[in-house]
Design a protein around this motif. Structure first.
Motif, short mmCIF file in Angstrom:
data_model
loop_
_atom_site.label_atom_id
_atom_site.label_comp_id
_atom_site.label_asym_id
_atom_site.label_seq_id
_atom_site.Cartn_x
_atom_site.Cartn_y
_atom_site.Cartn_z
N ALA A 156 16.33 -21.84 11.95
CA ALA A 156 17.12 -22.73 11.09
C ALA A 156 16.21 -23.74 10.40
CB ALA A 156 18.18 -23.45 11.90
N ALA A 157 15.19 -24.19 11.12
CA ALA A 157 14.29 -25.23 10.59
C ALA A 157 13.23 -24.66 9.65
CB ALA A 157 13.61 -25.96 11.74
N GLY A 158 13.26 -23.36 9.43
CA GLY A 158 12.29 -22.78 8.50
C GLY A 158 10.99 -22.37 9.16
N CYS A 159 10.96 -22.31 10.48
CA CYS A 159 9.75 -21.79 11.14
C CYS A 159 9.59 -20.34 10.72
CB CYS A 159 9.90 -21.89 12.67
SG CYS A 159 8.54 -21.09 13.55
N ARG A 160 8.42 -20.00 10.26
CA ARG A 160 8.19 -18.63 9.79
C ARG A 160 7.06 -17.95 10.55
NH1 ARG A 160 12.38 -19.39 8.50
NH2 ARG A 160 13.37 -19.51 6.45
N PHE A 161 6.30 -18.71 11.31
CA PHE A 161 5.20 -18.08 12.05
C PHE A 161 5.24 -18.52 13.50
CE2 PHE A 161 0.94 -17.56 13.72
CZ PHE A 161 0.63 -16.28 13.30
N TYR A 162 5.19 -17.53 14.37
CA TYR A 162 5.17 -17.82 15.80
C TYR A 162 4.09 -16.97 16.44
CZ TYR A 162 6.47 -18.09 20.69
OH TYR A 162 6.42 -18.27 22.04
N ALA A 163 3.23 -17.58 17.22
CA ALA A 163 2.26 -16.82 18.01
C ALA A 163 2.38 -17.32 19.44
CB ALA A 163 0.85 -17.02 17.48
N GLY A 164 2.42 -16.41 20.37
CA GLY A 164 2.55 -16.82 21.77
C GLY A 164 2.05 -15.75 22.71
N GLY A 166 18.81 -22.21 26.78
CA GLY A 166 17.97 -23.16 26.05
C GLY A 166 16.87 -22.50 25.25
N ASP A 167 16.25 -21.48 25.81
CA ASP A 167 15.21 -20.77 25.06
C ASP A 167 15.77 -20.17 23.78
OD1 ASP A 167 13.03 -21.29 26.65
OD2 ASP A 167 13.06 -19.38 27.73
N GLU A 168 16.98 -19.60 23.90
CA GLU A 168 17.60 -19.00 22.71
C GLU A 168 17.95 -20.09 21.70
OE1 GLU A 168 19.66 -15.11 24.89
OE2 GLU A 168 20.68 -17.04 24.93
N ALA A 169 18.40 -21.22 22.20
CA ALA A 169 18.75 -22.33 21.30
C ALA A 169 17.49 -22.83 20.57
CB ALA A 169 19.40 -23.46 22.08
N ILE A 170 16.37 -22.84 21.27
CA ILE A 170 15.10 -23.25 20.64
C ILE A 170 14.71 -22.25 19.56
CG2 ILE A 170 12.61 -23.48 21.04
CD1 ILE A 170 13.37 -24.72 23.81
N GLY A 171 14.81 -20.97 19.88
CA GLY A 171 14.47 -19.93 18.89
C GLY A 171 15.36 -20.03 17.66
N MET A 172 16.66 -20.24 17.89
CA MET A 172 17.60 -20.33 16.79
C MET A 172 17.31 -21.59 15.96
SD MET A 172 21.70 -19.87 17.10
CE MET A 172 22.13 -21.47 17.78
N GLY A 173 16.99 -22.68 16.64
CA GLY A 173 16.64 -23.91 15.93
C GLY A 173 15.40 -23.72 15.08
N ALA A 174 14.44 -22.97 15.60
CA ALA A 174 13.20 -22.74 14.86
C ALA A 174 13.48 -22.00 13.56
CB ALA A 174 12.20 -21.97 15.72
N TYR A 207 13.47 -13.91 21.51
CA TYR A 207 14.55 -14.23 20.57
C TYR A 207 14.05 -14.11 19.12
CZ TYR A 207 18.07 -16.52 17.82
OH TYR A 207 19.00 -16.77 16.86
N LEU A 208 12.88 -14.66 18.87
CA LEU A 208 12.38 -14.68 17.49
C LEU A 208 12.00 -13.29 17.01
CD1 LEU A 208 10.23 -17.93 17.62
CD2 LEU A 208 12.37 -17.61 16.39
N THR A 209 11.47 -12.47 17.92
CA THR A 209 11.04 -11.13 17.53
C THR A 209 12.24 -10.33 17.02
OG1 THR A 209 9.34 -11.17 19.23
CG2 THR A 209 9.93 -9.02 18.35
N GLY A 210 12.11 -9.80 15.82
CA GLY A 210 13.19 -9.00 15.25
C GLY A 210 14.16 -9.84 14.43
N ARG A 211 14.18 -11.15 14.67
CA ARG A 211 15.07 -12.01 13.88
C ARG A 211 14.31 -12.77 12.80
NH1 ARG A 211 17.21 -12.22 19.00
NH2 ARG A 211 19.38 -11.55 19.16
N ILE A 212 13.14 -13.31 13.18
CA ILE A 212 12.42 -14.16 12.22
C ILE A 212 11.98 -13.33 11.00
CG2 ILE A 212 10.03 -13.92 13.08
CD1 ILE A 212 9.78 -16.96 12.94
N GLU A 213 11.75 -12.04 11.22
CA GLU A 213 11.34 -11.15 10.12
C GLU A 213 12.41 -11.11 9.02
OE1 GLU A 213 11.25 -10.38 13.26
OE2 GLU A 213 9.23 -9.70 13.78
N GLN A 214 13.67 -11.25 9.40
CA GLN A 214 14.74 -11.20 8.40
C GLN A 214 14.64 -12.37 7.43
OE1 GLN A 214 18.37 -11.07 10.72
NE2 GLN A 214 17.47 -9.52 12.07
#
Lengths: 590, 287
Positions: free
Chosen positions: A213-221, A203-211, A233-240
């Protein structure tokens, strides 16, 4: 119930339990079998009991059951912990040479396979591969073609070079051959393979992937179990995709960074678990009052306080619905399956921007850390639509300025939704504040404006109710006298419990509700039922309280708060018990 | 960026409610001058502040702005800057905001080195709650909550910044308008996190750290042989107790801002109408 097969590996944390389990799960998935995994782990890095369980079938599986067919036990405790689930004919694979397993006792009626895991692993090139030897042994027991294990080993060890992959393949074969040569009995398992290609994710991976896909570009946690997988999940992928992940110094920083990014126009998210939600509460109010679109993901675990960080619970519903001082509208979305974690994440971003408010997206530990197979089409990227709501640009900003050319970020509108201007937009200059403000964003204590701004913010919820289909998912018999309601990860167990109950001739209407606020109006459904049962993983029945509040009808509660998710057969039994008690009561009064 | 912006363009039409004579007037004017002189426009500037007298600055300045919760202005500024590196970000706070409730964020913002400017209006007292000791109050400063003084040494913000690998550390005096504006301007121009601690006297509650006190005690580094690019010079000045310096104490000319070291350069407000074109690759990773 479809014929399924239940397998587990257990030992101490640090024994490589997780990666071994994952390899087997992936091998099954690549062989066209459906898989559902669950993890039993302690909140420590080394030592402590830990297990990885795999349930597999050619049909879809979406919950765990009280049954284990094959167990790879690296410690005596692994057997003790799972005694209830082992049955006559269960196979226990262990290494009698291992010091912790020298005097192992195999319970009566079960088959113990003593396989020299370590010695065989050393023959294949290194003791570290002893779990892979055990996987080979499990292939022999279950008549699962070992070639399917190869591709999973390639995926797992491919980065480490061809030699490592080959050694592992050899280790697996040694385990398989040892069983075939030394035990000539038939174990009665046969794992059929298909040509299907499934994906296996949690589920965590599905949330990251959904983010993404939805155009989320900034994540802080800030790292916290069981939400950290989202950040990983987002680290290393969202940068692309031009995005960025920040590991903040604490949760307060995380939500404030996410808020800043959102006001600068980014689709922005933070994820945490219960204790982190508490820390974020003050800024949550600011997010809501400043009408900033933000997705706050809360992957729930057992509370209160530090509670049981690695155990299941759905105890934060009230914190999300009512947390923070004062009254502010927010949405609470609760995906009910791993696939829905993806879809609801996309929806959460759209809702946040359309209605300019904070959206809680909540999963529970069971959804977050367990994995399930899906056909890849389940995650149809072409179907993703992005709706940014009322964003103004230089051409349209003029419609939202006052007579002095000042932008009105909190303009009083019929639907309660105001325009948004991102920094850099000429003519859109404005200030945002958590202080009560007028249409321009300026602080005010004017009684009339206070009421109008509160009403405006509240009106957005009514608008959303009119415009969005906040529907539950329904299965079972729509005309049954019994209504069973649930939210979050219980849906899978409920679907399978239904199969058990169907066999018993017990009929019910089932509603799984992914929208907690705003939520569907269930009054008619509850009124039509003789008995409403609400299933949830907490002690007090927080969702049941909401249903009673909405429908002014008493409901029956099935609660579980021992830190373990509902198992399908267990849930079926509890539902049957409730109904039997009712019948008993009727007979007694008749 | 437009070149004909004047500093008054950064003034809003709101009347400040700071006490007459408050140091914050001068601090703010210097910030506006620095922004104008570095070629920024209100449309492309974002000002963040927290709670307290300093927090009111977003109302009085004309720019995109956020008035946040107490102590958390720096993370908000970081989020704005990373989401849109073209925006000029200026964060303002007080000594309580920055060195007490927000001390953790301060240290991490310094070491993160995002290209933004942080101005702390340091009056060595809590003004808006009517006169309690702040982290920079003197050890023997008597207040309503510390009748015998805090009896703890004050925080040395410059030393904190130096210890956290700060790349631009400066101090100014709000009423020395020209010099203050010039120092803030250098902080804005710095490639990285520009930190300026400003002596911004509270005329209502602090009768010790007054305008007169600072006038008598300030040493302007411009009048000394101080070399701001020398770490050793900076360290010896910053750790010299009881000295009130004005000027740039330290400037790392090799500073690489976070955005550059982390490859953050996109305006993140610009996203497609649907999922990215190659998004199915994300799904296939799970085979």
């Amino acid at each position: 119930m479809p014929a399924d097969f239940n397998w587990a590996i257990g030992g101490e944390a640090g024994d490589g339990i997780d990666s071994t389990g994952k390899i087997f799960a992936q091998a099954l998935s690549r062989a066209g079998r459906h898989v559902f995994t669950s993890k039993d782990f302690a909140s420590r890095i080394r030592g402590g009991y830990t297990a990885y369980k795999v349930r597999t079938s050619v049909d879809q599986v979406q919950s765990v059951v009280d049954r284990l067919d094959v167990l790879i036990a690296l410690t005596q405790r692994t057997i003790d912990e799972n005694l209830d689930e082992l049955h006559e004919g269960s196979v226990i694979i262990y290494d009698g040479d291992r010091t912790t397993m020298e005097d192992v006792e195999i319970p009566e009626g079960m088959i113990g396979l003593d396989v020299p895991l370590q010695a065989l692993a050393e023959e294949a090139g290194g003791a570290i591969m002893r779990n892979v030897v055990a996987l080979g042994a499990a292939c022999a027991v279950s008549e699962f073609p070992i070639e399917n294990l190869d591709s999973a080993l390639e995926k797992r060890f491919g980065d480490k070079g061809a030699a490592i992959v080959e050694n592992n393949k050899a280790a697996a074969r040694k385990g398989r051959e040892y069983v075939l040569e030394n035990y000539d009995e038939a174990f009665g398992f046969e794992l059929e393979c298909t040509d299907e290609n499934y994906v296996l994710l949690n589920g965590d991976e599905a949330i990251g992937m959904g983010a993404i896909a939805a155009g989320c570009r900034f994540y802080a946690g800030y790292p916290i179990t069981p939400a950290t997988d989202v950040m990983e999940y987002l680290t290393g992928r969202i940068e692309q995709y031009g995005g960025h992940v920040v590991q903040a110094e604490d949760e307060l920083s995380a939500i404030n960074m996410a808020l800043g990014a959102a006001r600068a126009g980014a689709r922005s998210m933070t994820a945490t678990s219960g204790p982190g939600i508490d820390l974020m509460a003050e800024t949550f109010g600011l997010v809501a009052t400043s009408e900033t679109p933000l997705v706050i993901c809360n992957v729930m675990r057992s509370g209160p306080s530090t509670g049981m960080p690695t155990k299941q619970e759905q105890g934060d519903l009230n914190a999300m619905l009512y947390g923070g001082h004062g009254e502010v509208p927010r949405f609470v979305l609760a995906p009910t399956t791993i696939a829905e974690c993806f879809h609801k994440t996309v929806e959460a971003f759209n809702l946040a921007e359309k209605y300019q408010l904070p959206v809680y997206l909540t999963a529970d530990l069971s959804l977050a850390v367990t994995e399930q197979t899906y056909p890849p089409e389940e995650f149809d990227m072409d179907a993703v639509e992005i709706e940014r709501g009322k964003v103004v640009d230089e051409g349209t900003v003029g419609e939202w300025q006052d007579e002095s050319g000042r932008f009105k970020p909190h303009a009083l509108t019929e639907d309660g939704i105001s325009p948004r201007a991102f920094p850099g937009t000429e003519g859109g200059v404005h200030m945002s504040t958590g202080l009560e403000h007028d249409e321009l964003g300026r602080r005010t204590e004017d009684t009339d404006m206070r009421v109008r701004q509160v009403d405006k913010r509240t009106r957005k919820v009514e608008t959303a109710r009119e415009r969005e289909p906040f529907e539950p998912r329904e299965f079972g018999d729509p005309d049954a006298d019994t209504l069973v309601l649930s939210w979050g990860s219980n849906e899978g167990a409920l679907i399978e419990a239904k199969s058990f109950l169907d066999e018993e001739g017990i009929e019910a209407r089932y509603l799984s509700v992914p929208y907690v606020f705003p939520r569907p109006d269930l009054t008619d459904a509850v009124d039509a039922a003789e008995e409403t049962i609400v299933v949830e993983c907490n002690a007090t029945g927080q969702f049941a309280d909401l249903i009673e509040h909405d429908t002014l009808t008493r409901v029956t509660r099935i609660n579980k708060y021992d830190g373990v998710r509902f198992k399908a057969d267990e849930l079926a039994e509890r539902i049957a018990d409730v109904l039997a008690t009712d019948e008993g009561a009727e007979e007694a009064t008749a | 960026m437009s070149s004909n912006v004047r500093f008054t363009d950064f003034k809003s039409d709101a009347q400040p409610t700071w006490c007459p004579g408050c140091g914050d007037f001068g601090t703010m004017n210097g910030m506006m001058k620095a922004l104008a002189e570095t070629g920024n426009s209100p449309d492309e500037t974002f000002v963040v502040a927290g709670i307290g007298c300093s927090g009111k600055i977003g109302t009085y300045m004309r720019s995109y702005a956020l008035h946040g919760v107490h102590g958390r202005a720096l993370p908000v500024g970081a989020g704005v800057k990373l989401a849109n590196p073209d925006v000029e970000v200026m964060v303002a706070g007080g000594d309580g905001d920055g060195y007490s409730i927000g001390a953790g964020h301060f240290i991490h913002a310094v070491r993160r080195n995002i290209d933004m400017t942080y101005v702390v209006m340091d009056n060595r007292i809590y003004g808006l709650t009517k006169g309690q000791a702040s982290p920079t109050s003197r050890e023997d400063f008597e207040t309503s909550t510390t009748p015998e003084g805090p009896q703890q040494p004050p925080v040395n913000p410059l030393a904190l910044a130096l210890a956290a690998s700060g790349t631009f550390i400066a101090q100014s005096f709000s009423t020395d308008a020209q010099r203050h504006a010039e120092i803030v301007k250098q902080a804005v121009e710095h490639d990285g996190f520009g930190f300026v601690n400003v002596f911004s006297p509270c005329v209502t509650f602090n009768d010790v750290d007054t305008y007169d006190y600072f006038r008598d005690h300030i040493v302007d580094l411009a009048d000394t042989d101080h070399d701001p690019t020398s770490y050793d010079d900076a360290r010896s000045r910053i750790l010299d107790p009881g000295k009130e310096y004005q000027g740039v104490l330290y400037r790392d000319e090799e500073s690489v801002p976070y955005e550059r070291s982390h490859g953050v350069d996109a305006d993140m407000s610009d996203i497609p109408d649907g999922a990215p074109e190659d998004a199915m690759d994300l799904v296939r990773e799970f085979y």
